[in-house]
Motif scaffolding. Structure first.
Motif, PDB file in Angstrom:
ATOM      1  N   THR A   1       1.326  -1.166  -0.532  1.00  0.00           N
ATOM      2  CA  THR A   1      -0.114  -0.587  -0.010  1.00  0.00           C
ATOM      3  C   THR A   1       0.558   0.834   0.089  1.00  0.00           C
ATOM      4  O   THR A   1       1.874   1.551   0.542  1.00  0.00           O
ATOM      5  CB  THR A   1      -0.906  -0.063   1.278  1.00  0.00           C
ATOM      6  N   ALA A   2       0.229   2.494  -0.770  1.00  0.00           N
ATOM      7  CA  ALA A   2       0.874   3.264  -0.304  1.00  0.00           C
ATOM      8  C   ALA A   2       0.884   4.040   1.062  1.00  0.00           C
ATOM      9  O   ALA A   2      -0.390   3.928   1.157  1.00  0.00           O
ATOM     10  CB  ALA A   2       0.234   5.009  -1.551  1.00  0.00           C
ATOM     11  N   GLY A   3       1.906   4.658   1.128  1.00  0.00           N
ATOM     12  CA  GLY A   3       2.025   5.342   2.305  1.00  0.00           C
ATOM     13  C   GLY A   3       1.663   6.328   2.902  1.00  0.00           C
ATOM     14  O   GLY A   3       1.123   7.258   3.790  1.00  0.00           O
ATOM     15  N   GLN A   4       1.022   8.076   1.907  1.00  0.00           N
ATOM     16  CA  GLN A   4       0.682   9.088   1.999  1.00  0.00           C
ATOM     17  C   GLN A   4      -0.721   9.181   2.715  1.00  0.00           C
ATOM     18  O   GLN A   4      -1.551   7.851   1.798  1.00  0.00           O
ATOM     19  CB  GLN A   4       0.345   9.297   0.191  1.00  0.00           C
TER      20      GLN A   4
ATOM     21  N   THR B   1      -5.914   7.225   1.573  1.00  0.00           N
ATOM     22  CA  THR B   1      -6.588   6.314   3.307  1.00  0.00           C
ATOM     23  C   THR B   1      -7.787   5.933   2.845  1.00  0.00           C
ATOM     24  O   THR B   1      -8.079   5.204   3.774  1.00  0.00           O
ATOM     25  CB  THR B   1      -6.354   7.646   4.623  1.00  0.00           C
ATOM     26  N   ALA B   2      -8.356   6.418   1.992  1.00  0.00           N
ATOM     27  CA  ALA B   2      -9.591   6.010   1.683  1.00  0.00           C
ATOM     28  C   ALA B   2      -9.732   4.936   0.986  1.00  0.00           C
ATOM     29  O   ALA B   2     -10.957   4.317   1.275  1.00  0.00           O
ATOM     30  CB  ALA B   2     -10.330   7.196   0.614  1.00  0.00           C
ATOM     31  N   MET B   3      -8.679   4.540   0.660  1.00  0.00           N
ATOM     32  CA  MET B   3      -8.838   3.090   0.088  1.00  0.00           C
ATOM     33  C   MET B   3      -8.487   1.415   1.057  1.00  0.00           C
ATOM     34  O   MET B   3      -7.989   0.550   1.481  1.00  0.00           O
ATOM     35  CB  MET B   3      -7.512   2.662  -1.006  1.00  0.00           C
ATOM     36  N   ARG B   4      -7.698   2.751   2.180  1.00  0.00           N
ATOM     37  CA  ARG B   4      -7.263   1.439   3.095  1.00  0.00           C
ATOM     38  C   ARG B   4      -8.741   0.896   4.177  1.00  0.00           C
ATOM     39  O   ARG B   4      -8.176  -0.250   4.141  1.00  0.00           O
ATOM     40  CB  ARG B   4      -6.795   2.333   4.767  1.00  0.00           C
TER      41      ARG B   4
END
Length: 216
Positions: free
Chosen positions: A74-77, A81-84
């Motif tokens: 996952t991307a950390g930016q 976060t909406a996809m977390r």
């Protein structure tokens, strides 16, 4: 991008290996992609865009059993976060990463278990905590003891790794698969106990019914 090694692409369907959905979590720049690339292809990437989310697949043997790993890096930016929620709902096991050279990334790592709980409503999720970049010891900001204490709080395994030098990388992924297997095994035992109790209950009700019928 999806990188799939030769073994997994050719043998997965015939081998019938159990697939493990693994999610890499952590702040941007802690080395999640480098760890994954080292595990998959034994190479350290020269460059990686931290805003890209990648999926990797590979097949390995862990404790003499085949395992097919589907790894989501996952991307950390913050803007991702909406996809977390989707990651946390779909993942079977999580590798929570921080950099030993970045205290902020450690503080973020300490919040991930709560984020997973918010989505899954249980703390009983296979986890591994990883402090990466031990090759940069002179820039260390997070002590080994702090990492161990957080892992104790999480009730999970803890590793300090170097993706650059490939130290303890396999141990991280293998350790998580073992945790998933352990959880499945305990669930199987619990299910058997429940079935046994259910069977005893049915027998008890059956004998009571027969007793009632014989008295009428």
């Amino acid at each position: 991008m999806e990188l799939e090694n030769e073994i997994s692409s050719s043998n997965n369907s015939s081998a019938g290996s159990r697939e493990y959905k693994v999610v890499m979590l952590g702040a941007g720049g802690v080395g999640k992609s480098a760890m994954t690339m080292q595990f998959i292809s034994h190479r350290f990437p020269d460059y990686h865009d931290p805003t890209i989310e990648d999926a990797y697949k590979t097949q390995v043997r862990i404790d003499d059993e085949p395992a097919y790993l589907d790894i989501l890096d996952t991307a950390g930016q913050a803007e991702f976060t909406a996809m977390r929620d989707q990651y946390m709902r779909g993942g079977e096991g999580f590798i929570i990463c921080y950099s030993i050279t970045d205290r902020q990334s450690f503080q973020e790592a300490a919040e991930f278990k709560e984020l997973i709980y918010c989505v899954r409503h249980t703390y009983d999720i296979p986890l591994v905590l990883v402090g990466n970049k031990t090759d940069l010891e002179e820039f260390r900001q997070v002590s080994t003891e702090e990492g161990m204490n957080l892992a104790r709080e999480y009730s999970c395994s803890f590793f300090e790794t170097s993706a650059a030098l490939r130290f303890y990388i396999d141990d991280v992924f293998h350790g998580l698969v073992r945790e998933i297997r352990r959880k499945e095994s305990s669930l199987t035992v619990a299910e058997k106990k429940m079935k046994r109790k259910d069977s005893l209950w049915r027998k008890l009700k059956g004998s009571l019914r027969k007793k009632k019928e014989s008295t009428t």
